[in-house]
Motif scaffolding. Structure first.
Motif, mmCIF file in Angstrom:
data_model
loop_
_atom_site.group_PDB
_atom_site.id
_atom_site.type_symbol
_atom_site.label_atom_id
_atom_site.label_comp_id
_atom_site.label_asym_id
_atom_site.label_seq_id
_atom_site.Cartn_x
_atom_site.Cartn_y
_atom_site.Cartn_z
ATOM 1 N N ARG A 3 13.699 -25.884 52.283
ATOM 2 C CA ARG A 3 13.501 -26.446 50.933
ATOM 3 C C ARG A 3 12.541 -25.573 50.151
ATOM 4 O O ARG A 3 11.536 -25.097 50.676
ATOM 5 C CB ARG A 3 12.930 -27.867 51.045
ATOM 6 N N PRO A 4 12.839 -25.361 48.841
ATOM 7 C CA PRO A 4 11.905 -24.612 48.009
ATOM 8 C C PRO A 4 10.554 -25.318 47.988
ATOM 9 O O PRO A 4 10.463 -26.524 48.217
ATOM 10 C CB PRO A 4 12.567 -24.628 46.624
ATOM 11 N N THR A 5 9.525 -24.576 47.689
ATOM 12 C CA THR A 5 8.189 -25.156 47.670
ATOM 13 C C THR A 5 7.517 -24.921 46.333
ATOM 14 O O THR A 5 7.776 -23.934 45.658
ATOM 15 C CB THR A 5 7.302 -24.548 48.767
ATOM 16 N N ALA A 6 6.648 -25.816 45.951
ATOM 17 C CA ALA A 6 5.851 -25.655 44.739
ATOM 18 C C ALA A 6 4.597 -24.887 45.101
ATOM 19 O O ALA A 6 3.815 -25.333 45.925
ATOM 20 C CB ALA A 6 5.479 -27.017 44.164
ATOM 21 N N SER A 7 4.412 -23.762 44.476
ATOM 22 C CA SER A 7 3.306 -22.896 44.873
ATOM 23 C C SER A 7 1.959 -23.543 44.629
ATOM 24 O O SER A 7 0.998 -23.261 45.340
ATOM 25 C CB SER A 7 3.385 -21.577 44.116
ATOM 26 N N LEU A 8 1.870 -24.398 43.640
ATOM 27 C CA LEU A 8 0.569 -24.964 43.307
ATOM 28 C C LEU A 8 0.285 -26.248 44.081
ATOM 29 O O LEU A 8 -0.850 -26.515 44.439
ATOM 30 C CB LEU A 8 0.497 -25.237 41.801
ATOM 31 N N ARG A 9 1.288 -27.048 44.359
ATOM 32 C CA ARG A 9 1.057 -28.311 45.046
ATOM 33 C C ARG A 9 1.195 -28.164 46.556
ATOM 34 O O ARG A 9 0.574 -28.897 47.303
ATOM 35 C CB ARG A 9 2.046 -29.367 44.552
ATOM 36 N N ARG A 10 2.049 -27.255 47.011
ATOM 37 C CA ARG A 10 2.366 -27.189 48.424
ATOM 38 C C ARG A 10 1.547 -26.149 49.180
ATOM 39 O O ARG A 10 1.409 -26.246 50.376
ATOM 40 C CB ARG A 10 3.853 -26.879 48.616
ATOM 41 N N ARG A 11 1.065 -25.149 48.468
ATOM 42 C CA ARG A 11 0.237 -24.163 49.151
ATOM 43 C C ARG A 11 -0.614 -23.451 48.118
ATOM 44 O O ARG A 11 -0.239 -23.320 46.972
ATOM 45 C CB ARG A 11 1.094 -23.160 49.928
ATOM 46 N N SER A 12 -1.772 -23.019 48.530
ATOM 47 C CA SER A 12 -2.647 -22.310 47.596
ATOM 48 C C SER A 12 -2.236 -20.856 47.543
ATOM 49 O O SER A 12 -1.701 -20.302 48.492
ATOM 50 C CB SER A 12 -4.107 -22.418 48.029
ATOM 51 N N ILE A 13 -2.445 -20.220 46.391
ATOM 52 C CA ILE A 13 -2.135 -18.807 46.223
ATOM 53 C C ILE A 13 -3.348 -18.111 45.627
ATOM 54 O O ILE A 13 -4.181 -18.726 44.981
ATOM 55 C CB ILE A 13 -0.899 -18.583 45.317
ATOM 56 N N HIS A 14 -3.424 -16.835 45.886
ATOM 57 C CA HIS A 14 -4.470 -16.028 45.278
ATOM 58 C C HIS A 14 -3.944 -15.530 43.945
ATOM 59 O O HIS A 14 -3.039 -14.721 43.890
ATOM 60 C CB HIS A 14 -4.794 -14.840 46.187
ATOM 61 N N ARG A 15 -4.501 -16.017 42.850
ATOM 62 C CA ARG A 15 -4.008 -15.640 41.534
ATOM 63 C C ARG A 15 -4.609 -14.291 41.138
ATOM 64 O O ARG A 15 -5.708 -14.219 40.606
ATOM 65 C CB ARG A 15 -4.355 -16.709 40.505
ATOM 66 N N ARG A 16 -3.849 -13.238 41.364
ATOM 67 C CA ARG A 16 -4.367 -11.902 41.087
ATOM 68 C C ARG A 16 -4.466 -11.628 39.592
ATOM 69 O O ARG A 16 -5.075 -10.661 39.169
ATOM 70 C CB ARG A 16 -3.467 -10.867 41.769
ATOM 71 N N THR A 17 -3.857 -12.485 38.762
ATOM 72 C CA THR A 17 -3.933 -12.284 37.320
ATOM 73 C C THR A 17 -5.069 -13.058 36.681
ATOM 74 O O THR A 17 -5.403 -12.827 35.528
ATOM 75 C CB THR A 17 -2.618 -12.728 36.655
ATOM 76 N N GLU A 18 -5.668 -14.004 37.420
ATOM 77 C CA GLU A 18 -6.643 -14.902 36.810
ATOM 78 C C GLU A 18 -7.883 -14.142 36.339
ATOM 79 O O GLU A 18 -8.516 -13.425 37.087
ATOM 80 C CB GLU A 18 -7.033 -15.976 37.815
ATOM 81 N N GLY A 19 -8.207 -14.328 35.046
ATOM 82 C CA GLY A 19 -9.414 -13.737 34.499
ATOM 83 C C GLY A 19 -9.326 -12.247 34.234
ATOM 84 O O GLY A 19 -10.311 -11.633 33.833
ATOM 85 N N ALA A 20 -8.157 -11.651 34.432
ATOM 86 C CA ALA A 20 -8.013 -10.208 34.248
ATOM 87 C C ALA A 20 -6.992 -9.927 33.157
ATOM 88 O O ALA A 20 -6.043 -10.686 32.967
ATOM 89 C CB ALA A 20 -7.580 -9.544 35.557
ATOM 90 N N THR A 21 -7.213 -8.829 32.446
ATOM 91 C CA THR A 21 -6.211 -8.376 31.491
ATOM 92 C C THR A 21 -5.125 -7.627 32.242
ATOM 93 O O THR A 21 -5.392 -6.688 32.982
ATOM 94 C CB THR A 21 -6.836 -7.454 30.435
ATOM 95 N N VAL A 22 -3.896 -8.064 32.062
ATOM 96 C CA VAL A 22 -2.754 -7.467 32.740
ATOM 97 C C VAL A 22 -1.966 -6.634 31.727
ATOM 98 O O VAL A 22 -1.732 -7.068 30.598
ATOM 99 C CB VAL A 22 -1.854 -8.561 33.345
ATOM 100 N N LYS A 23 -1.589 -5.438 32.136
ATOM 101 C CA LYS A 23 -0.769 -4.577 31.285
ATOM 102 C C LYS A 23 0.692 -4.918 31.549
ATOM 103 O O LYS A 23 1.186 -4.757 32.668
ATOM 104 C CB LYS A 23 -1.050 -3.111 31.587
ATOM 105 N N ILE A 24 1.367 -5.404 30.522
ATOM 106 C CA ILE A 24 2.722 -5.933 30.670
ATOM 107 C C ILE A 24 3.674 -5.176 29.751
ATOM 108 O O ILE A 24 3.409 -5.027 28.554
ATOM 109 C CB ILE A 24 2.750 -7.438 30.345
ATOM 110 N N GLY A 25 4.775 -4.722 30.305
ATOM 111 C CA GLY A 25 5.828 -4.113 29.513
ATOM 112 C C GLY A 25 7.003 -5.058 29.406
ATOM 113 O O GLY A 25 7.479 -5.587 30.419
ATOM 114 N N ILE A 26 7.468 -5.297 28.193
ATOM 115 C CA ILE A 26 8.587 -6.211 27.962
ATOM 116 C C ILE A 26 9.730 -5.433 27.320
ATOM 117 O O ILE A 26 9.564 -4.843 26.250
ATOM 118 C CB ILE A 26 8.178 -7.404 27.080
ATOM 119 N N ILE A 27 10.871 -5.440 27.970
ATOM 120 C CA ILE A 27 12.078 -4.800 27.446
ATOM 121 C C ILE A 27 12.996 -5.912 26.968
ATOM 122 O O ILE A 27 13.573 -6.651 27.758
ATOM 123 C CB ILE A 27 12.753 -3.938 28.529
#
Length: 241
Positions: A3-27
């Motif tokens: 079964r698919p899992t909810a990343s926030l309710r079912r397990r903790s994740i390390h948010r590598r984007t939190e508090g950081a400016t991310v360089k994003i390219g959008i095509i």
């Protein structure tokens, strides 16, 4: 499949984007690409955005958001994350290696949908059972993550909520590499939605048009249930006539 899992309710994740400016390219600067440009710049990220034309055609979007308009071939340069959001039929027209200038290991999101009757015409491989995102991955020559394909663009723009808020929408994320998926989960969470692990890319058909989760603003539990109920068979509306 598990079964698919909810990343926030079912397990903790390390948010590598939190508090950081991310360089994003959008095509792609249509409804979803343009909306993500608006939301991600609001969050303080550095966005380079391209369409199928010259950068100056994006002057209004750039003035509104502070994003940098570029040629499509330049969008992925040194990016921490790349988003491809274009009509499915136009994927083969992208230049070979168009996302190769991103940082090593930077994930590539694709938000596309195959609309054979409505826009794209017949794509034989997809009609024969290749999941839409697997087809995109094969053309780009890199692994991709499928997300943002099933939410109405106005809801993506307006319905994000803080983590834990009642009524927060769950968005399925399909992809193979756990590290890249963690980054994608973090972006989805920042945008105000609960990322739901929808399994590997080979099972991304579970969120294609015509499936129970597509176009629905379900919460996490209903998103998980809808993904589990999906069938790989395309419904009549979403097959080539």
């Amino acid at each position: 499949m598990d079964r698919p899992t909810a990343s926030l309710r079912r397990r903790s994740i390390h948010r590598r984007t939190e508090g950081a400016t991310v360089k994003i390219g959008i095509i792609g600067a249509g409804f979803i690409g343009g909306t993500l440009t608006r939301r991600l710049t609001e969050l303080g990220h550095e966005v380079r955005v391209a369409n199928s034309r010259a950068p100056e055609t994006l002057a209004d979007l750039a003035a509104e958001t502070g994003a940098t308009p570029v040629w499509a071939a330049e969008a992925a340069e040194d990016a921490d994350l790349v988003i491809v959001s274009i009509p499915q039929k136009n994927v083969p027209d992208l230049a070979p290696g168009i996302v190769d200038a991103r940082k090593p290991g930077a994930p590539v999101i694709e938000t596309n949908n195959y609309y054979p009757q409505q826009r794209d015409g017949l794509i034989e491989a997809i009609e024969n059972g290749t999941p839409e995102s697997v087809w995109v991955s094969e053309h780009l020559g890199v692994p991709v993550y499928k997300v943002f394909n099933g939410i109405y663009w106005k809801h993506l723009l307006e319905k994000g909520l803080p983590a834990g808020a009642e009524g927060r929408i769950g968005l399925p994320v399909a992809g193979d590499d756990p590290d890249g998926k963690t980054i994608v989960f973090g972006i989805v969470d920042e945008l105000g939605f609960d990322p739901v692990d929808a399994g590997p890319l080979a099972e991304s058909w579970r969120q294609q048009p015509g499936t129970p989760v597509y176009g629905k603003d379900f919460g996490v539990d209903d998103t998980i249930a809808a993904l589990a109920e999906a069938s790989p068979e395309r419904t009549a509306e979403w097959r080539a006539a």
